[in-house]
Structures are given as structure tokens and as C-alpha cells.
Design a protein around this motif. Structure first.
Motif, mmCIF file in Angstrom:
data_model
loop_
_atom_site.group_PDB
_atom_site.id
_atom_site.type_symbol
_atom_site.label_atom_id
_atom_site.label_comp_id
_atom_site.label_asym_id
_atom_site.label_seq_id
_atom_site.Cartn_x
_atom_site.Cartn_y
_atom_site.Cartn_z
ATOM 1 N N VAL A 164 -44.603 12.878 77.283
ATOM 2 C CA VAL A 164 -45.963 12.465 75.882
ATOM 3 C C VAL A 164 -46.060 10.563 75.514
ATOM 4 C CG1 VAL A 164 -46.760 14.613 75.919
ATOM 5 C CG2 VAL A 164 -45.806 13.506 74.109
ATOM 6 N N GLU A 165 -47.177 10.193 75.753
ATOM 7 C CA GLU A 165 -46.860 8.822 75.850
ATOM 8 C C GLU A 165 -46.623 8.102 74.696
ATOM 9 O OE1 GLU A 165 -50.349 6.144 77.168
ATOM 10 O OE2 GLU A 165 -51.020 8.693 77.562
ATOM 11 N N GLY A 166 -47.174 9.618 73.757
ATOM 12 C CA GLY A 166 -46.884 8.720 71.282
ATOM 13 C C GLY A 166 -46.821 9.899 70.827
ATOM 14 N N GLY A 195 -44.675 5.092 74.962
ATOM 15 C CA GLY A 195 -46.345 4.153 76.367
ATOM 16 C C GLY A 195 -46.305 4.673 77.120
ATOM 17 N N ALA A 196 -46.688 5.077 77.759
ATOM 18 C CA ALA A 196 -46.901 5.442 79.291
ATOM 19 C C ALA A 196 -46.112 4.603 80.550
ATOM 20 C CB ALA A 196 -48.215 5.187 79.885
ATOM 21 N N THR A 197 -45.706 3.088 80.359
ATOM 22 C CA THR A 197 -44.894 2.103 81.301
ATOM 23 C C THR A 197 -43.765 2.844 81.439
ATOM 24 O OG1 THR A 197 -44.699 0.535 79.118
ATOM 25 C CG2 THR A 197 -46.312 0.056 80.611
ATOM 26 N N TYR A 239 -38.580 8.083 82.481
ATOM 27 C CA TYR A 239 -38.465 9.501 81.674
ATOM 28 C C TYR A 239 -38.541 10.300 83.510
ATOM 29 C CZ TYR A 239 -38.256 9.433 76.853
ATOM 30 O OH TYR A 239 -38.094 8.390 75.343
ATOM 31 N N LEU A 240 -39.199 10.071 84.576
ATOM 32 C CA LEU A 240 -39.541 11.198 85.717
ATOM 33 C C LEU A 240 -38.693 11.178 85.686
ATOM 34 C CD1 LEU A 240 -43.275 10.581 86.035
ATOM 35 C CD2 LEU A 240 -42.154 12.495 85.777
ATOM 36 N N ARG A 241 -37.982 10.227 86.341
ATOM 37 C CA ARG A 241 -35.913 9.932 87.329
ATOM 38 C C ARG A 241 -35.238 10.337 86.352
ATOM 39 N NH1 ARG A 241 -37.926 4.482 88.618
ATOM 40 N NH2 ARG A 241 -36.061 3.840 86.064
ATOM 41 N N GLU A 261 -53.343 6.288 83.984
ATOM 42 C CA GLU A 261 -52.698 6.434 84.701
ATOM 43 C C GLU A 261 -52.601 6.389 86.085
ATOM 44 O OE1 GLU A 261 -55.172 8.635 88.915
ATOM 45 O OE2 GLU A 261 -56.223 8.907 86.977
ATOM 46 N N ARG A 262 -52.480 4.837 86.327
ATOM 47 C CA ARG A 262 -51.657 3.814 87.018
ATOM 48 C C ARG A 262 -50.140 4.555 87.013
ATOM 49 N NH1 ARG A 262 -53.360 1.170 83.756
ATOM 50 N NH2 ARG A 262 -52.697 -0.929 82.833
ATOM 51 N N PHE A 263 -49.776 3.833 85.245
ATOM 52 C CA PHE A 263 -48.362 4.110 85.177
ATOM 53 C C PHE A 263 -48.092 5.831 85.859
ATOM 54 C CE2 PHE A 263 -50.202 1.275 81.787
ATOM 55 C CZ PHE A 263 -49.469 0.145 82.672
#
Length: 183
Positions: A7-9, A39-41, A46-48, A68-70
Motif C-alpha cells: 500500500v502507498e501509505g 508512496g507509490a514511487t 517493494y515488488l522486487r 497506476e503508472r508507478f
């Protein structure tokens, strides 16, 4: 930990924890952790770290429409294959809040009920002051409520928890319901 919701925050985390509790779930006991990325940036990192190339956890996520783009870029960099549509992200377990978490929760709870919660929290006078500000006078009630929730330090987290505790379980916003059901 066997799975993680990105999650972002902290407001997203507060809402999901409150909803999971109301649904009778103990995420910790289930091995599911909600990871706040600040933050989404930070999605790619995190995914890696937690995805197939890292810890190999089952992942899901929640993000605001503007971010979404991030998530799309992060998923691609982490070895997932996100298609071009938002629905393609959902197939991977990542769900968009339109426009954001606060918007989803206010709509689900209902603006009038949110106003009752504002009053019960002793914030009605402060909210009425905000409504009278020149920049807010012509805005919708939904916009004014969203602005109030983000106006103070810790406000988003507080209001996300309160609204998640108030939303009828049959009206939980789809992205929150889906991300919890995914894991």
C-alpha cells in the motif's frame, strides 16, 4: 510471512486492518502483512524485494488512480507482465482506488454519515470553517471532506480507520474488498 499487501501509505494500512478485523480475520495469524511503501514511487523496490525475484511472497496491492503508472512500471521491472489495462493489474492482484482511498470510503459510507462521524469526533466546527474558506466554497461536499481528512498530520490515517469501521460490510469499496479477498 507468506503474503503481503503493498500500500502507498499508513491510511491504506489503517483502513485494511480495520476492515480485516471487522471481517473476523487475523492477518498476522494468516501470515499476511500489510507493507506501507511510503508512496507509490517505491513500488518497484517493494515488488522486487518481496516478489518472485526476492522473497517469493504472494503479493497484492492497493493504489490511487493517479499512481497506476508507478505500479505498472514496478510490476514490469519485478518480472510480472502487466497488460495495458487497469483490469490487467487486477488479474495480478493490484487494485485501483478511484480517485483515492478517501474518495472510495466517503462514497461507500455516504457523505451524510461521514458528517455525523465528523460531528461525533468533535470536528464539526473545524470542518465548517474549512467549508467557508474562499478556495473551498464552490467545491463539492465530497471534495471538502477529502480536503479535511488530509489537512492535518495523521488525519488521513485517523479518518481512514474511522470510515473503515463505519462502512457497512456489504458496501466495502470494491478495491479494498478485493485486495483483502486476494490473500
Amino acid at each position: 510471512m507468506r503474503a503481503a499487501i503493498l500500500v502507498e501509505g499508513v491510511s491504506d494500512s489503517a483502513a485494511l486492518h480495520a476492515l480485516a478485523k471487522r471481517q473476523g480475520r487475523d492477518l498476522t495469524a494468516e501470515g499476511v502483512e500489510i507493507l506501507v511503501m511510503d508512496g507509490a514511487t517505491n513500488a518497484a523496490r517493494y515488488l522486487r524485494e518481496y516478489g518472485p525475484a526476492g522473497q517469493g511472497l504472494k503479493l497484492a496491492g492497493l493504489f490511487d488512480e493517479a499512481e497506476e503508472r508507478f505500479f505498472r512500471l514496478g510490476l514490469a521491472r519485478a518480472g510480472f507482465e502487466p497488460g495495458p489495462e487497469t483490469e490487467d493489474l487486477e488479474e495480478l492482484g493490484f487494485y485501483v482506488c478511484r480517485a483515492d482511498l478517501e474518495d472510495e470510503l466517503i462514497r461507500a459510507v455516504g457523505a451524510e454519515q461521514v458528517l455525523r462521524i465528523v460531528a461525533a469526533e468533535g470536528e464539526e466546527r473545524s470542518f465548517r470553517t474549512l467549508q467557508r474558506q474562499p478556495a473551498m466554497r464552490d467545491k463539492t461536499l465530497l471534495h471538502q471532506l477529502r480536503r479535511m481528512m488530509g489537512g492535518r498530520s495523521g488525519g488521513k490515517e485517523r479518518w481512514a480507520r474511522l470510515l473503515a469501521e463505519a462502512v457497512p460490510l456489504d458496501r466495502v469499496p470494491r478495491p479494498l474488498d478485493m485486495v483483502l479477498a486476494r490473500l
